[in-house]
Write a protein that holds these residues in place. Structure first.
Motif, PDB file in Angstrom:
ATOM      1  N   VAL A  47       0.859  -1.185   0.000  1.00 18.70           N
ATOM      2  CA  VAL A  47       0.000   0.000   0.000  1.00 18.70           C
ATOM      3  C   VAL A  47       0.891   1.228   0.000  1.00 18.70           C
ATOM      4  CG1 VAL A  47      -1.671   1.344   1.329  1.00 18.70           C
ATOM      5  CG2 VAL A  47      -1.910  -1.143   1.177  1.00 18.70           C
ATOM      6  N   LEU A  48       0.695   2.110  -0.989  1.00 20.93           N
ATOM      7  CA  LEU A  48       1.397   3.391  -1.046  1.00 20.93           C
ATOM      8  C   LEU A  48       0.470   4.447  -0.475  1.00 20.93           C
ATOM      9  CD1 LEU A  48       2.876   2.957  -4.634  1.00 20.93           C
ATOM     10  CD2 LEU A  48       4.172   2.901  -2.502  1.00 20.93           C
ATOM     11  N   ALA A  49       0.666   4.763   0.812  1.00 19.86           N
ATOM     12  CA  ALA A  49      -0.248   5.680   1.491  1.00 19.86           C
ATOM     13  C   ALA A  49      -0.053   7.117   1.039  1.00 19.86           C
ATOM     14  CB  ALA A  49      -0.048   5.584   3.003  1.00 19.86           C
ATOM     15  N   GLU A  50       1.167   7.465   0.646  1.00 22.13           N
ATOM     16  CA  GLU A  50       1.464   8.816   0.169  1.00 22.13           C
ATOM     17  C   GLU A  50       2.175   8.722  -1.174  1.00 22.13           C
ATOM     18  OE1 GLU A  50       2.600  11.859   3.381  1.00 22.13           O
ATOM     19  OE2 GLU A  50       3.491   9.984   4.100  1.00 22.13           O
ATOM     20  N   LEU A  51       1.978   9.732  -2.008  1.00 22.98           N
ATOM     21  CA  LEU A  51       2.643   9.779  -3.294  1.00 22.98           C
ATOM     22  C   LEU A  51       4.025  10.395  -3.140  1.00 22.98           C
ATOM     23  CD1 LEU A  51      -0.256  11.047  -5.593  1.00 22.98           C
ATOM     24  CD2 LEU A  51       0.432   8.695  -5.140  1.00 22.98           C
ATOM     25  N   SER A  52       4.972   9.853  -3.884  1.00 20.56           N
ATOM     26  CA  SER A  52       6.280  10.494  -3.981  1.00 20.56           C
ATOM     27  C   SER A  52       6.213  11.500  -5.137  1.00 20.56           C
ATOM     28  CB  SER A  52       7.360   9.454  -4.231  1.00 20.56           C
ATOM     29  OG  SER A  52       7.131   8.832  -5.478  1.00 20.56           O
ATOM     30  N   TRP A  53       7.283  12.274  -5.299  1.00 14.43           N
ATOM     31  CA  TRP A  53       7.302  13.251  -6.382  1.00 14.43           C
ATOM     32  C   TRP A  53       7.892  12.680  -7.668  1.00 14.43           C
ATOM     33  CZ3 TRP A  53       4.394  17.328  -6.220  1.00 14.43           C
ATOM     34  CH2 TRP A  53       4.102  17.949  -5.010  1.00 14.43           C
ATOM     35  N   GLN A  99       8.602   5.524  -6.457  1.00 16.62           N
ATOM     36  CA  GLN A  99       7.483   4.585  -6.443  1.00 16.62           C
ATOM     37  C   GLN A  99       7.934   3.209  -6.922  1.00 16.62           C
ATOM     38  OE1 GLN A  99       3.310   5.673  -7.809  1.00 16.62           O
ATOM     39  NE2 GLN A  99       4.024   4.548  -9.595  1.00 16.62           N
ATOM     40  N   THR A 100       8.714   3.167  -8.004  1.00 20.27           N
ATOM     41  CA  THR A 100       9.179   1.899  -8.556  1.00 20.27           C
ATOM     42  C   THR A 100      10.142   1.200  -7.598  1.00 20.27           C
ATOM     43  OG1 THR A 100       8.936   2.774 -10.787  1.00 20.27           O
ATOM     44  CG2 THR A 100      10.307   0.810 -10.528  1.00 20.27           C
ATOM     45  N   GLN A 101      10.997   1.974  -6.950  1.00 20.56           N
ATOM     46  CA  GLN A 101      11.926   1.383  -5.985  1.00 20.56           C
ATOM     47  C   GLN A 101      11.178   0.732  -4.827  1.00 20.56           C
ATOM     48  OE1 GLN A 101      14.368   4.749  -5.051  1.00 20.56           O
ATOM     49  NE2 GLN A 101      15.673   4.500  -6.865  1.00 20.56           N
ATOM     50  N   ILE A 123       2.880  11.793 -12.399  1.00 23.58           N
ATOM     51  CA  ILE A 123       3.910  10.774 -12.176  1.00 23.58           C
ATOM     52  C   ILE A 123       3.800   9.691 -13.243  1.00 23.58           C
ATOM     53  CG2 ILE A 123       4.638   8.937 -10.617  1.00 23.58           C
ATOM     54  CD1 ILE A 123       3.859  10.761  -8.288  1.00 23.58           C
ATOM     55  N   ASP A 124       2.578   9.281 -13.530  1.00 23.75           N
ATOM     56  CA  ASP A 124       2.376   8.230 -14.522  1.00 23.75           C
ATOM     57  C   ASP A 124       2.779   8.695 -15.922  1.00 23.75           C
ATOM     58  OD1 ASP A 124       1.465   6.723 -12.473  1.00 23.75           O
ATOM     59  OD2 ASP A 124      -0.636   6.703 -13.089  1.00 23.75           O
ATOM     60  N   SER A 125       2.405   9.918 -16.282  1.00 28.06           N
ATOM     61  CA  SER A 125       2.717  10.405 -17.620  1.00 28.06           C
ATOM     62  C   SER A 125       4.218  10.597 -17.792  1.00 28.06           C
ATOM     63  CB  SER A 125       1.986  11.721 -17.893  1.00 28.06           C
ATOM     64  OG  SER A 125       2.434  12.738 -17.011  1.00 28.06           O
ATOM     65  N   LYS A 126       4.879  11.045 -16.731  1.00 28.65           N
ATOM     66  CA  LYS A 126       6.324  11.233 -16.822  1.00 28.65           C
ATOM     67  C   LYS A 126       7.049   9.907 -16.946  1.00 28.65           C
ATOM     68  CE  LYS A 126       6.538  15.740 -16.388  1.00 28.65           C
ATOM     69  NZ  LYS A 126       7.101  16.596 -17.457  1.00 28.65           N
ATOM     70  N   THR A 159      11.154  18.098  -9.517  1.00 30.24           N
ATOM     71  CA  THR A 159      10.800  19.491  -9.771  1.00 30.24           C
ATOM     72  C   THR A 159       9.847  19.607 -10.950  1.00 30.24           C
ATOM     73  OG1 THR A 159      12.840  19.664 -11.091  1.00 30.24           O
ATOM     74  CG2 THR A 159      12.925  20.427  -8.795  1.00 30.24           C
ATOM     75  N   ASP A 160       9.989  18.720 -11.942  1.00 27.41           N
ATOM     76  CA  ASP A 160       9.069  18.739 -13.083  1.00 27.41           C
ATOM     77  C   ASP A 160       7.638  18.457 -12.627  1.00 27.41           C
ATOM     78  OD1 ASP A 160      11.198  19.216 -14.735  1.00 27.41           O
ATOM     79  OD2 ASP A 160      11.427  17.135 -15.378  1.00 27.41           O
ATOM     80  N   VAL A 161       7.460  17.432 -11.797  1.00 29.92           N
ATOM     81  CA  VAL A 161       6.123  17.070 -11.334  1.00 29.92           C
ATOM     82  C   VAL A 161       5.545  18.184 -10.472  1.00 29.92           C
ATOM     83  CG1 VAL A 161       4.811  15.415  -9.960  1.00 29.92           C
ATOM     84  CG2 VAL A 161       6.630  14.611 -11.467  1.00 29.92           C
ATOM     85  N   GLN A 162       6.362  18.764  -9.595  1.00 31.65           N
ATOM     86  CA  GLN A 162       5.878  19.851  -8.731  1.00 31.65           C
ATOM     87  C   GLN A 162       5.439  21.050  -9.569  1.00 31.65           C
ATOM     88  OE1 GLN A 162       9.417  20.287  -6.447  1.00 31.65           O
ATOM     89  NE2 GLN A 162       9.113  18.360  -5.333  1.00 31.65           N
ATOM     90  N   LEU A 163       6.253  21.403 -10.567  1.00 31.56           N
ATOM     91  CA  LEU A 163       5.914  22.540 -11.422  1.00 31.56           C
ATOM     92  C   LEU A 163       4.647  22.254 -12.220  1.00 31.56           C
ATOM     93  CD1 LEU A 163       6.569  25.288 -12.688  1.00 31.56           C
ATOM     94  CD2 LEU A 163       8.028  24.092 -14.341  1.00 31.56           C
TER      95      LEU A 163
END
Length: 715
Positions: A626-632, A637-639, A672-675, A694-698
């Protein structure tokens, strides 16, 4: 002023029963013309608001008498078929008139609820109308002390949209077509034998070692939306429903798509409207899945008193905790199918939620011929078979004392009694053939990806959810103000800005991101994402606890310590043993906790820091995380997924990603998925590093600002 005996407007009168009416013409004898005339009076009065109490009383009394007259017409054996049809058609005309009246003044809808109070004036007026229609009103009963309401009844509600649906189809008649099929066969071969206990015991003494699963047909092509694909094992259940099977205990392991199977089975069986009863944590996800798999069917989720629900929806989704409040109308809504998710929740027949589920199911069967009934649970059938007593009863296979319908017929046809040696094997097979479907990941490994990400949208309710939505709105407002200021500065220098300037949007978002990264306090995108994680913590832990119940060991990942703390407290409160892997642990403590999770069968969950446990761990003893929080980044996520998808893992791996619906959380997940180039939530093992944090945050801020400008009419 009207003379005595003359019809007037009624403005000076308070007792509707005191008004006199013209004698009906000989061709209009009976109750129906009287009711039609009063309905027309009410219609004229409602067109001159406000609606006075005397008019409201007339409306309620006519509605009550229309219902009673319809029941009498249906039950009158002396009426010819043509006369019955004629009478029912005339009553339908009056009911349609009442529906149009209520559409003009929706406050009248409350008078049609089952628990609506009927005043003394209404009782008196009802008696008056019955006499005018040539009927003798019943004698008023002697006053008695009011009986104590059944537990929970005083809290019952009927949502306004449900009442509107009832008015649009006020005479939802029971369907008695399958009544004979639901009646036990008239036979005496097994009369006097205790059958339920031998049925339950058969799953212990006649177990074959293989999962209990009915014989399913070869899968036929199933129409699904573009971009979706149904796996062969899923299509088998849908094909069975299309072929006429109507009861299923669908006990596939989590990750095998039980939700999609249930929704497409309902479509194949035309089981609409469909009632879906679920745990609170997954009810938003069910609405999401309806949109994915059956996009031409409307779904509605019941919250609180149901003020925001759509009574005309094809799929009604309600959580167990709200059944007590809505059980009244749910049983009479005309559902043609019912799905109970995580059906082991009703194993305790003495609990209120079990009683409500069973009562609603009985009322659906009483109204509908062969409804689709599906119980979904990932719990293996071999353990604690008594827990499934309530589930079998929900499905209509048994009642409190004996097997029913097709099940008892199958037992009779076996030619055996509980005293015969072969009875247990035959009884077990008879129950399984009623609709038990159990597949494990390892059984259908060829059908599913080796590893995949499954999103679970959740809705943030309560003060925390409102606070987060307010913070997101405040952030969007600040971005819009900065954008407008930038546009004003550009146009003051002679530049022309038409619609939304994408480059300007990105500059504003980049400035906000830089400021958020440097400031120590205040509300920004980082603090908002953290608050979303905190708000999701309880829901994520709740879902992890459900997975443990279904599949065994689970890995739980979170980014922040406070989210980990809240999850561990949830597990402790539920008596679930867990281990913890955090960044501040010594190597010895870390190794001890890893060994506890991998080697101790009683330790069911390991709570991991996404940063501290993202690399260097081997946790393949589990196949669900279970991934309770998203990473940037997709890399983090893959790790995390790679901690269980390693050499030695012999089962497909599923990562359940908890997404806060209708917040920036959902946008971040998409980015995250699109990147990373994830397609249909399936991982192929390739790690794409294009999605820098930084790309996802922006991009998240760009999307938030663009949506806000679009909502403000900037195009």
């Amino acid at each position: 002023m009207a003379r005595p005996g003359q019809r007037g407007s009624g403005r000076a009168r308070t007792d509707p029963g005191a008004q006199r009416r013209r004698a009906p013409r000989p061709t209009e004898q009976g109750m129906i013309p009287v009711l039609a005339e009063v309905a027309r009076e009410v219609d004229r009065a409602v067109q001159r608001p406000p609606t006075r109490p005397v008019v409201r009383t007339k409306f309620q009394v006519v509605a009550l008498l229309v219902r009673e007259e319809r029941a009498k017409v249906r039950a009158d054996a002396d009426l010819t078929a043509s006369r019955r049809v004629e009478q029912l058609k005339r009553l339908d005309g009056v009911a349609t008139m009442l529906a149009k009246i209520a559409a003009r003044d929706t406050s009248l809808l409350a008078l049609l609820a089952e628990d609506a109070k009927v005043s003394d004036a209404a009782h008196a007026y009802k008696a008056t109308l019955m006499r005018e229609g040539g009927l003798e009103p019943p004698e008023a009963p002697a006053p008695v002390a009011p009986a104590a309401p059944a537990p929970g009844v005083e809290n019952r509600v009927v949502p306004r949209s449900v009442i509107s649906r009832q008015l649009s189809n006020p005479f939802l008649a029971p369907d008695f077509e399958a009544a004979a099929a639901r009646t036990a066969p008239r036979t005496h071969r097994l009369a006097g034998w205790e059958l339920l206990e031998p049925l339950f015991r058969s799953f212990e003494v006649a177990a074959t070692g293989a999962p209990a699963c009915m014989e399913l047909p070869e899968p036929r092509p199933v129409s699904v939306p573009a971009g979706r694909a149904l796996m062969p094992h899923q299509a088998q259940v849908v094909t069975a429903a299309a072929g006429g099977h109507r009861t299923f205990l669908l006990a596939d392991e989590p990750g095998l798509g039980k939700t999609a199977q249930a929704l497409l089975a309902a479509q194949a069986a035309d089981a609409y409207p469909l009632l879906v009863v679920v745990p609170n944590v997954v009810k938003t996800n069910w609405a999401h899945e309806v949109g994915m798999w059956t996009p031409f069917r409307r779904s509605t989720v019941v919250h609180g008193d149901g003020d925001r629900m759509d009574g005309f929806a094809d799929v009604v989704i309600v959580n167990y905790e709200l059944l007590d409040r809505h059980a009244g109308w749910l049983g009479d809504h005309g559902f043609r199918g019912m799905v109970v998710d995580e059906a082991h929740f009703i194993k305790n027949k003495t609990s209120q939620r079990s009683k409500h589920v069973l009562a609603i199911a009985d009322r659906i069967r009483a109204r509908t011929a062969r409804p689709l009934m599906m119980a979904l649970t990932g719990t293996p059938l071999i353990n604690d078979i008594e827990d499934f007593r309530a589930i079998w009863q929900f499905l209509g296979w048994i009642d409190d004392a004996k097997p029913l319908g097709a099940l008892v017929t199958s037992l009779e046809e076996s030619g055996l009694t509980p005293a015969d040696r072969g009875f247990s094997a035959a009884a077990r097979a008879s129950v399984i053939d009623m609709g038990i479907v159990r597949r494990r990941k390892i059984d259908v490994v060829a059908d599913i990806p080796a590893r995949r990400v499954a999103d679970l949208p959740v809705e943030l309710d309560g003060a925390a959810g409102r606070s987060i939505r307010a913070a997101e709105a405040a952030l969007a407002k600040r971005l819009v103000e900065r954008y407008r200021a930038a546009v004003e500065w550009h146009t003051s220098g002679g530049a022309v800005v038409e619609g939304i300037d994408d480059q300007l949007v990105r500059r504003v978002a980049a400035a906000e991101l830089k400021e958020s990264s440097s400031q120590a306090g205040g509300e920004n995108v980082f603090t908002m994402v953290r608050r979303i994680g905190q708000a999701k913590a309880g829901l994520a832990a709740d879902y992890a606890a459900q997975l443990v119940r279904n599949v065994g060991k689970v890995v739980f990942f979170a980014k922040h310590v406070d989210v980990m703390d809240q999850a561990e407290q949830t597990f402790a409160d539920r008596g679930i043993k867990y281990a913890s892997i955090r960044g501040d642990q010594t190597t010895r403590t870390r190794n001890k906790n890893i060994a506890a999770f991998t080697d101790d069968p009683e330790v069911q969950i390991v709570v991991c820091s996404l940063m501290a446990a993202g690399v260097g761990l081997n946790l393949q003893v589990a196949s669900n995380l279970v991934l309770a929080e998203l990473s940037w980044t997709a890399a983090e996520q893959t790790q995390a997924i790679d901690r269980i998808h390693r050499i030695g893992q012999d089962e497909p791996v599923t990562a359940w990603r908890i997404i806060a619906a209708q917040t920036i959380d959902a946008k971040i997940a998409e980015l995250i998925d699109s990147k990373a180039g994830l397609a249909a939530r399936a991982l192929d093992g390739a790690l794409d590093e294009n999605g820098a944090s930084t790309d996802v945050q922006l991009e998240a801020l760009v999307g938030l600002l663009t949506d806000a400008l679009t909502a403000d009419g900037v195009v």
